[in-house]
Design a protein around this motif. Structure first.
Motif, PDB file in Angstrom:
ATOM      1  N   VAL A 309       0.851  -1.202   0.000  1.00  0.00           N
ATOM      2  CA  VAL A 309       0.000   0.000   0.000  1.00  0.00           C
ATOM      3  C   VAL A 309       0.887   1.252   0.000  1.00  0.00           C
ATOM      4  O   VAL A 309       1.709   1.443   0.902  1.00  0.00           O
ATOM      5  CB  VAL A 309      -0.952  -0.012   1.226  1.00  0.00           C
ATOM      6  N   ASP A 311       0.244   4.601   0.203  1.00  0.00           N
ATOM      7  CA  ASP A 311       0.041   5.696   1.161  1.00  0.00           C
ATOM      8  C   ASP A 311       0.281   5.154   2.577  1.00  0.00           C
ATOM      9  O   ASP A 311      -0.453   4.274   3.047  1.00  0.00           O
ATOM     10  CB  ASP A 311      -1.397   6.218   1.028  1.00  0.00           C
ATOM     11  N   THR A 314      -2.696   5.029   5.031  1.00  0.00           N
ATOM     12  CA  THR A 314      -3.677   3.992   4.690  1.00  0.00           C
ATOM     13  C   THR A 314      -3.123   2.617   5.060  1.00  0.00           C
ATOM     14  O   THR A 314      -3.833   1.764   5.608  1.00  0.00           O
ATOM     15  CB  THR A 314      -4.016   4.053   3.180  1.00  0.00           C
ATOM     16  N   LEU A 318      -4.655  -0.344   7.610  1.00  0.00           N
ATOM     17  CA  LEU A 318      -4.971  -1.699   7.132  1.00  0.00           C
ATOM     18  C   LEU A 318      -4.220  -2.783   7.909  1.00  0.00           C
ATOM     19  O   LEU A 318      -4.423  -3.975   7.677  1.00  0.00           O
ATOM     20  CB  LEU A 318      -4.639  -1.820   5.629  1.00  0.00           C
ATOM     21  N   PHE A 340      -6.168  -0.406  -2.709  1.00  0.00           N
ATOM     22  CA  PHE A 340      -6.105   0.890  -2.019  1.00  0.00           C
ATOM     23  C   PHE A 340      -5.099   1.838  -2.681  1.00  0.00           C
ATOM     24  O   PHE A 340      -4.976   2.991  -2.271  1.00  0.00           O
ATOM     25  CB  PHE A 340      -5.810   0.677  -0.521  1.00  0.00           C
ATOM     26  N   THR A 346     -11.307   4.816  -1.286  1.00  0.00           N
ATOM     27  CA  THR A 346     -10.873   5.438  -0.034  1.00  0.00           C
ATOM     28  C   THR A 346     -11.231   4.532   1.137  1.00  0.00           C
ATOM     29  O   THR A 346     -12.217   3.789   1.083  1.00  0.00           O
ATOM     30  CB  THR A 346     -11.538   6.819   0.198  1.00  0.00           C
ATOM     31  N   LEU A 347     -10.417   4.623   2.166  1.00  0.00           N
ATOM     32  CA  LEU A 347     -10.641   3.812   3.360  1.00  0.00           C
ATOM     33  C   LEU A 347     -11.155   4.717   4.480  1.00  0.00           C
ATOM     34  O   LEU A 347     -10.551   5.761   4.756  1.00  0.00           O
ATOM     35  CB  LEU A 347      -9.317   3.154   3.780  1.00  0.00           C
ATOM     36  N   ASP A 349     -11.816   4.806   8.412  1.00  0.00           N
ATOM     37  CA  ASP A 349     -11.523   4.092   9.659  1.00  0.00           C
ATOM     38  C   ASP A 349     -12.652   4.370  10.656  1.00  0.00           C
ATOM     39  O   ASP A 349     -12.783   5.480  11.167  1.00  0.00           O
ATOM     40  CB  ASP A 349     -10.177   4.606  10.196  1.00  0.00           C
TER      41      ASP A 349
END
Ligand code: NA7
Length: 552
Positions: A309, A311, A314, A318, A340, A346-347, A349
């Motif tokens: 990943v 970023d 991010t 994860l 991602f 987009t994630l 949280d």
């Protein structure tokens, strides 16, 4: 309406119900299978979400009872997709002419033990009432979807899809803004596929999962031919293994904590390249018992996430950090973390930005509205007991199974519950079930139940049931085996922790498929201690702990 009295009623026409029907016919018993869906398949009928795939290799996630079937069927990939498994089960139903004893589009609403008749009365939503001496539930462990109680969910103006109840004609995500809630196996499998089509995907993550690559690929003809030559040995090994599988990376003989870091790294690299659950579950003798050992594996998996990943923030989100690896079901992916890196994903949280509510326009989390056209609920199942809980099952003295299990399921060997005579659960709570290759465990249960029914053949009025003392000892044994392990340390569906209000009890038997089989075989060989026939039975049970391998 047809016949209404049978030797046996089976509920469910998935892997369990189909093989049970085959076995009952072999025994010369009359049987009727009741199935809610309009076709066979069970789990594989309902879970048609994009990317749905088995996390056990196809050559092992298949029946072993018919060598001819084994030889005929060709699997196209290392891990079979949902459509292929469904085709396989449809083929099995046709090949063995099973459909004529299955009533589709029929939901069982009530099952009631009839003391005087010494049998079961089963009611359906079609208004039928059927009777049988025995009632066998093959209703599955992950078949009752868990719809989250999010305020405003019903106010959403777009479409809501549940992974476990996916529409049969599919969903077109082209140009759509999608919210996926849930990052268990179903989310992890579907998100990469949805992201390739949708305009934008917002992934709502409550808890990150440990994920290992499937390394899925087409199965070469020569490879499949070689497997078919050795199938008998392979199946035999699977039956006596820990997880009900014979292939895959072998466990290391050396504890993780006793392995020099550079050796461990090399070993885990090999397991990663090989792919699949087996390489990372029970990878070392200490990882299931020692959190520090599990930490070695977790650190490796987190390092892999950070490597994929792009970023860093991010990637950190994860990375699971709050429970030992393996204590929640490990997930197997195809390109999950890579997803991602896409611009359209987009994630969110949910720890930092909890879902406040759902409005007509979308999901409000941490005060921000995520404006979407589609919500996908990948929020899991009321596992192991959910499907049975939806049926009003009444045993002796009108006792409801739901009441009996209100503080957690209690069974003897995961097969029978005291007070519920002549009733069996295939892969019920208290058996390896979800902690194993389900097909291996289903076949073991069906064969064992078949053996018992064959034994009762000459005594057609016999009533068999689990003795309360045996149920108590077994339920305590199931807990005692799980207690020293890392499995007790996560809010997993194994413990019922994903369903609000469900008692926290470790439901599957974790002693291993081979150990459990040996216990069941010993019980049968000793004349079924713990099971009463017409109220009389031997209460002296085998020492279940003596079957477990000595700790390393
Ligand atoms: P899982 O593994 O139970 O995953 C469900 C996911 O949904 C998980 O990430 C949950 O978070 C999340 N969830 C559940 N309820 C909510 C609410 N209310 N809000 C936000 N997020 C929520 O189910 P799957 O269908 O993915 O997989 C089940 C098994 O099928 C799998 O293990 C394989 O054996 C095949 P949580 O982790 O509970 O915080």
């Amino acid at each position: 309406m047809g016949k209404s009295n049978f030797d046996v009623i089976v509920v469910g026409a998935g892997f369990a119900g189909l093989y049970m029907l085959y076995k009952l016919r072999e025994l010369g018993l009359s049987a009727c299978v009741l199935e809610k869906a309009d076709d066979v398949g069970g789990t594989w009928y309902w879970n048609r979400y994009p990317g749905a795939r088995c996390d056990i290799e196809s050559v092992e996630y298949s029946y072993s009872f018919s060598p001819e079937l084994e030889q005929e069927w060709e699997w196209s990939e290392r891990y079979a997709s949902q459509p292929e498994i469904l085709r396989y089960l449809q083929h099995v139903a046709n090949r063995f002419d099973l459909r004529r004893d299955i009533r589709f589009n029929t939901t069982v609403t009530r099952a009631r033990w009839q003391e005087k008749e010494a049998g079961w009365q089963v009611d359906t939503d079609q208004g039928d009432t059927l009777t049988a001496r025995f009632c066998i539930f093959g209703t599955g462990c992950l078949s009752s979807p868990n719809r989250p109680n999010i305020p405003g969910l019903d106010n959403f103006g777009g479409d809501i899809f549940v992974t476990g109840l996916w529409p049969h004609d599919g969903v077109d995500f082209t140009g759509k803004r999608v919210a996926v809630i849930g990052t268990g196996s179903s989310g992890i499998q579907s998100i990469p596929v949805i992201a390739r089509q949708a305009q934008h995907v917002a992934v709502f993550q409550r808890t990150p999962n440990f994920v290992v690559p499937a390394q899925n690929r087409p199965l070469e003809d020569h490879e499949q031919a070689e497997i078919k030559l050795t199938y008998r040995d392979l199946r035999e090994q699977a039956r006596h293994s820990i997880g009900g599988v014979a292939r895959g990376a072998a466990p290391s003989p050396r504890p993780a904590l006793a392995t020099p870091p550079e050796d461990l790294r090399r070993e885990l690299d090999e397991r990663w390249e090989f792919g699949g659950l087996g390489g990372f579950l029970n990878s070392h003798p200490d990882t299931v018992f020692d959190e520090k050992a599990a930490d070695c594996i977790a650190a490796y998996l987190r390092m892999r996430v950070r490597g994929i990943v792009q970023d860093p923030a991010t990637a950190e989100l994860l990375c699971p950090t709050t429970y030992p690896v393996g204590s929640k079901r490990l997930c197997v992916d195809i390109g999950y973390f890579e997803t991602f890196n896409r611009d359209n994903v987009t994630l969110v949280d949910l720890h930092a930005y909890p879902i406040d509510r759902i409005t007509e326009k979308g999901v409000v989390a941490g005060g921000d509205l995520h404006d979407v056209d589609i919500i996908v609920l990948a929020t899991g199942f009321d596992a192991m007991t959910g499907a049975l809980g939806r049926i009003d099952i009444r045993g002796r003295d009108d006792q409801a199974l739901a009441d009996k299990w209100s503080a957690g399921p209690r069974t003897y060997l995961g097969l029978m519950a005291a007070g519920f005579p002549n009733m069996f659960t295939i892969t019920g709570p208290g058996s390896p079930s979800v902690i194993s290759n389900m097909v291996t465990s289903i076949e073991q249960h069906v064969d064992w139940i078949g053996g018992l029914l064959a034994d009762l053949h000459d005594a057609p009025q016999t009533v068999i049931e689990a003795m309360p003392e045996a149920e108590e000892v077994w339920t305590a044994h199931v807990t005692a085996v799980a207690e020293p392990t890392i499995f007790m340390q996560a809010n997993s569906w194994y413990l019922g922790a994903n369903v609000p209000g469900k008692p926290r009890v470790f439901m599957p038997y974790i002693g291993g498929v081979g150990t459990y089989r040996a216990i069941c075989e010993a019980v049968a060989a000793q004349g079924y201690p713990g099971f009463a026939r017409d109220g009389k039975g031997k209460a002296a049970l085998p020492d279940f702990f003596s079957f477990l391998p000595m700790p390393a």
